[in-house]
Design a protein around this motif. Structure first.
Motif, PDB file in Angstrom:
ATOM      1  N   HIS A 223      36.651  32.299  30.364  1.00 25.61           N
ATOM      2  CA  HIS A 223      35.355  32.101  31.017  1.00 25.61           C
ATOM      3  C   HIS A 223      35.566  31.924  32.516  1.00 25.61           C
ATOM      4  N   VAL A 224      34.919  32.757  33.315  1.00 23.87           N
ATOM      5  CA  VAL A 224      35.001  32.713  34.779  1.00 23.87           C
ATOM      6  C   VAL A 224      33.680  32.164  35.315  1.00 23.87           C
ATOM      7  N   ARG A 225      33.762  31.090  36.118  1.00 27.74           N
ATOM      8  CA  ARG A 225      32.531  30.458  36.613  1.00 27.74           C
ATOM      9  C   ARG A 225      32.689  30.052  38.075  1.00 27.74           C
ATOM     10  N   LEU A 226      31.725  30.432  38.896  1.00 27.69           N
ATOM     11  CA  LEU A 226      31.722  30.020  40.297  1.00 27.69           C
ATOM     12  C   LEU A 226      30.362  29.457  40.660  1.00 27.69           C
ATOM     13  N   THR A 227      30.388  28.292  41.321  1.00 26.80           N
ATOM     14  CA  THR A 227      29.169  27.691  41.834  1.00 26.80           C
ATOM     15  C   THR A 227      29.250  27.608  43.352  1.00 26.80           C
ATOM     16  N   VAL A 228      28.095  27.623  43.989  1.00 27.69           N
ATOM     17  CA  VAL A 228      27.987  27.348  45.421  1.00 27.69           C
ATOM     18  C   VAL A 228      27.010  26.196  45.578  1.00 27.69           C
ATOM     19  N   ASN A 229      27.499  25.116  46.128  1.00 26.83           N
ATOM     20  CA  ASN A 229      26.701  23.890  46.285  1.00 26.83           C
ATOM     21  C   ASN A 229      26.097  23.437  44.956  1.00 26.83           C
ATOM     22  N   GLY A 230      26.852  23.638  43.882  1.00 24.08           N
ATOM     23  CA  GLY A 230      26.433  23.165  42.560  1.00 24.08           C
ATOM     24  C   GLY A 230      25.621  24.150  41.744  1.00 24.08           C
ATOM     25  N   THR A 231      25.199  25.260  42.335  1.00 24.85           N
ATOM     26  CA  THR A 231      24.420  26.268  41.604  1.00 24.85           C
ATOM     27  C   THR A 231      25.348  27.374  41.122  1.00 24.85           C
ATOM     28  N   ALA A 232      25.282  27.697  39.831  1.00 19.60           N
ATOM     29  CA  ALA A 232      26.165  28.713  39.259  1.00 19.60           C
ATOM     30  C   ALA A 232      25.661  30.110  39.595  1.00 19.60           C
ATOM     31  N   TYR A 233      26.571  30.952  40.094  1.00 18.82           N
ATOM     32  CA  TYR A 233      26.235  32.342  40.407  1.00 18.82           C
ATOM     33  C   TYR A 233      27.070  33.326  39.582  1.00 18.82           C
ATOM     34  N   GLN A 234      28.346  33.045  39.406  1.00 14.49           N
ATOM     35  CA  GLN A 234      29.162  33.838  38.495  1.00 14.49           C
ATOM     36  C   GLN A 234      29.404  33.013  37.239  1.00 14.49           C
ATOM     37  N   ASP A 235      29.114  33.590  36.091  1.00 16.61           N
ATOM     38  CA  ASP A 235      29.231  32.873  34.818  1.00 16.61           C
ATOM     39  C   ASP A 235      29.439  33.921  33.731  1.00 16.61           C
ATOM     40  N   GLU A 236      30.673  34.369  33.588  1.00 15.63           N
ATOM     41  CA  GLU A 236      30.950  35.574  32.822  1.00 15.63           C
ATOM     42  C   GLU A 236      32.269  35.419  32.068  1.00 15.63           C
ATOM     43  N   SER A 237      32.508  36.296  31.122  1.00 16.62           N
ATOM     44  CA  SER A 237      33.754  36.310  30.361  1.00 16.62           C
ATOM     45  C   SER A 237      34.626  37.477  30.806  1.00 16.62           C
ATOM     46  N   THR A 238      35.954  37.272  30.750  1.00 13.69           N
ATOM     47  CA  THR A 238      36.858  38.386  31.031  1.00 13.69           C
ATOM     48  C   THR A 238      36.779  39.468  29.954  1.00 13.69           C
ATOM     49  N   LYS A 239      36.049  39.212  28.876  1.00 15.65           N
ATOM     50  CA  LYS A 239      35.799  40.261  27.882  1.00 15.65           C
ATOM     51  C   LYS A 239      35.083  41.456  28.509  1.00 15.65           C
ATOM     52  N   ASP A 240      34.390  41.217  29.643  1.00 14.85           N
ATOM     53  CA  ASP A 240      33.619  42.277  30.289  1.00 14.85           C
ATOM     54  C   ASP A 240      34.498  43.178  31.163  1.00 14.85           C
ATOM     55  N   MET A 241      35.802  42.884  31.269  1.00 15.04           N
ATOM     56  CA  MET A 241      36.693  43.746  32.051  1.00 15.04           C
ATOM     57  C   MET A 241      36.754  45.145  31.446  1.00 15.04           C
ATOM     58  N   ILE A 242      36.780  46.144  32.296  1.00 19.44           N
ATOM     59  CA  ILE A 242      36.921  47.522  31.843  1.00 19.44           C
ATOM     60  C   ILE A 242      38.380  47.800  31.479  1.00 19.44           C
ATOM     61  N   PHE A 243      39.271  47.368  32.351  1.00 18.07           N
ATOM     62  CA  PHE A 243      40.711  47.505  32.111  1.00 18.07           C
ATOM     63  C   PHE A 243      41.323  46.112  32.063  1.00 18.07           C
ATOM     64  N   GLY A 244      42.012  45.793  30.963  1.00 15.76           N
ATOM     65  CA  GLY A 244      42.601  44.478  30.794  1.00 15.76           C
ATOM     66  C   GLY A 244      43.873  44.304  31.620  1.00 15.76           C
ATOM     67  N   VAL A 245      44.441  43.095  31.550  1.00 20.73           N
ATOM     68  CA  VAL A 245      45.616  42.765  32.351  1.00 20.73           C
ATOM     69  C   VAL A 245      46.775  43.710  32.053  1.00 20.73           C
ATOM     70  N   ALA A 246      47.032  43.974  30.786  1.00 18.43           N
ATOM     71  CA  ALA A 246      48.156  44.837  30.431  1.00 18.43           C
ATOM     72  C   ALA A 246      47.982  46.237  31.008  1.00 18.43           C
ATOM     73  N   ARG A 247      46.774  46.762  30.925  1.00 20.28           N
ATOM     74  CA  ARG A 247      46.521  48.112  31.465  1.00 20.28           C
ATOM     75  C   ARG A 247      46.719  48.128  32.978  1.00 20.28           C
TER      76      ARG A 247
END
Length: 321
Positions: free
Chosen positions: A242-266
Motif C-alpha cells: 500500500h502506497v500512501r502520501l498525504t500533504v498537510n494531513g490530506t491523502a492524495y496518493q492512496d493506491e496499491s502496487t498491484k496497479d503496476m504495469i511492470f513489476g519489480v522483477a520485470r
C-alpha cells in the motif's frame, strides 16, 4: 527527530549522523539503533549491500543478541539510507495514473468523452503490459536527500509535484538477468519521493526531442529517500503493498502496487539488459495515481508531505522555497 514508525521485520538498516556529526551505518530494531562501527562489518550501507549474502545473517545475529551500544532514534539524524551510484526510474508504470494523465492532458478538440478516453487507455495499458517494454530513465544521486529533510524548491520551479514510489535496492550485481532471476538481486526496499517540476517535463522549444528529465526531476533534495532499508525477505510480495502520501494531513496518493504495469522483477531484468546494476543502486518503480496535477493542487512553501509504504516506515518532508 520526527516521530518514528517501525518498519516490518525484526530489523532494518540505515545511515545516521550523531550529535557530533559522525556518520555511521546502523542496525534498526524497535526504534533503537546499533552503531555497526567496530563490529567488523563494512563501514557504509553500500558496502554492506555489496556483501549482502554474508552480511544479512550477521545483522540478524546482532539484532537477536541485543547487546552492544544502542541509541534512541531521537538522538540521531536519519540520513538517506544508501548512496547509490545509479538511479533508474520507471515512468508511466501505474495503470490508473496513466489513465488519469490521458484524461487530464486530452486535447481541447478531442471529440471523445472522458469515459471513452479512460476505456481506450485502459485497453492500451493491458496491451502494453502483455507486449511492450518498460519505460526507464536515469536519475542523479545528487538529487537525494534524507527522509526527514526539507525539500528545497528552486526559484525557477513553478509547479512542484509529488510522486511517492517503491524503490528496490540492488545487492548482487545484475547484468542481463532473466525476470525469474531478477528478485534474487534485490537486497532490500525503501521509499522514494520523486519530486517533479511539472512545467519542465516537456521541452516546448524542442518538442521533437520530448522530455527533459534532468531539469524536471534532479534538483538537489528532489528525491527524499528512506527512512531505512528493509531486507526483501521481510517485505513479502512487492506487488502487493500500500502506497500512501498525504500533504498537510490530506491523502492524495492512496493506491496499491498491484496497479503496476511492470513489476519489480520485470523492471530489474529489463534494465539489466542494457546496464550493469551495482550494489546500492536504486530502481524506482513509478508513481501511482494521485499526483498534484490530477488534483489541481501543487506543492507550496511550508507544505508537509508524509509518505508511507507497507512495512517500510514513514518519511516526512517540508517544502521550502
Amino acid at each position: 527527530m520526527e516521530s518514528f514508525v517501525s518498519p516490518r521485520g525484526p530489523f532494518a538498516l540505515g545511515a545516521f549522523a550523531a550529535a557530533d556529526g559522525r556518520e555511521f551505518a546502523g542496525l534498526v530494531v524497535d526504534g533503537r539503533v546499533r552503531d555497526l562501527t567496530g563490529t567488523g562489518l563494512p563501514r557504509t550501507t553500500r558496502e554492506l549491500l555489496a556483501d549482502w549474502d554474508a552480511v544479512l545473517p550477521r545483522l540478524a545475529g546482532l539484532a537477536a543478541a541485543g547487546d552492544g551500544a544502542w541509541t534512541g532514534l531521537d538522538g540521531l539524524r536519519v540520513l538517506p539510507p544508501v548512496e547509490p551510484r545509479q538511479i533508474f526510474q520507471s515512468g508511466a508504470n501505474y495503470r490508473t495514473h496513466v489513465i488519469d494523465l490521458a484524461v487530464a492532458h486530452r486535447s481541447p478538440d478531442d471529440p471523445r468523452s472522458p469515459e471513452e478516453i479512460r476505456s481506450e487507455t485502459a485497453a492500451l495499458m493491458d496491451r502494453r503490459a502483455a507486449e511492450d517494454l518498460p519505460y526507464v530513465f536515469i536519475g542523479l544521486p545528487s538529487s537525494i536527500t534524507g527522509p526527514y529533510d526539507d525539500v528545497v524548491v528552486p526559484d525557477w520551479c513553478a509547479k512542484p509535484d509529488w510522486e511517492l514510489e517503491l524503490a528496490a535496492v540492488i545487492g548482487r550485481p545484475a547484468h542481463r538477468v532473466s525476470e525469474a532471476e531478477a528478485l534474487d538481486h534485490v537486497a532490500a526496499y525503501t521509499i522514494a519521493n520523486d519530486v517533479t517540476a511539472r512545467e519542465a517535463v516537456f521541452r516546448r522549444d524542442m518538442p521533437e526531442i520530448g522530455t527533459d528529465w534532468l531539469r524536471s526531476k534532479n534538483a538537489p533534495t528532489f528525491t527524499p529517500l528512506g527512512p531505512f532499508l528493509v531486507p526483501s525477505a521481510f517485505v513479502g510480495d512487492p506487488g502487493d503493498l500500500h502506497v500512501r502520501l498525504t500533504v498537510n494531513g490530506t491523502a492524495y496518493q492512496d493506491e496499491s502496487t498491484k496497479d503496476m504495469i511492470f513489476g519489480v522483477a520485470r523492471l530489474v531484468s529489463y534494465i539489466s539488459q542494457s546496464a550493469r546494476l551495482l550494489p546500492g543502486d536504486l530502481v524506482l518503480t513509478g508513481s501511482p495515481a494521485g499526483n498534484g496535477m490530477h488534483w489541481g493542487r501543487l506543492l507550496a512553501d511550508g507544505d508537509v508531505m508524509e509518505g508511507s509504504i507497507t512495512g517500510l516506515g514513514v518519511q516526512r518532508n517540508r517544502i521550502v522555497r
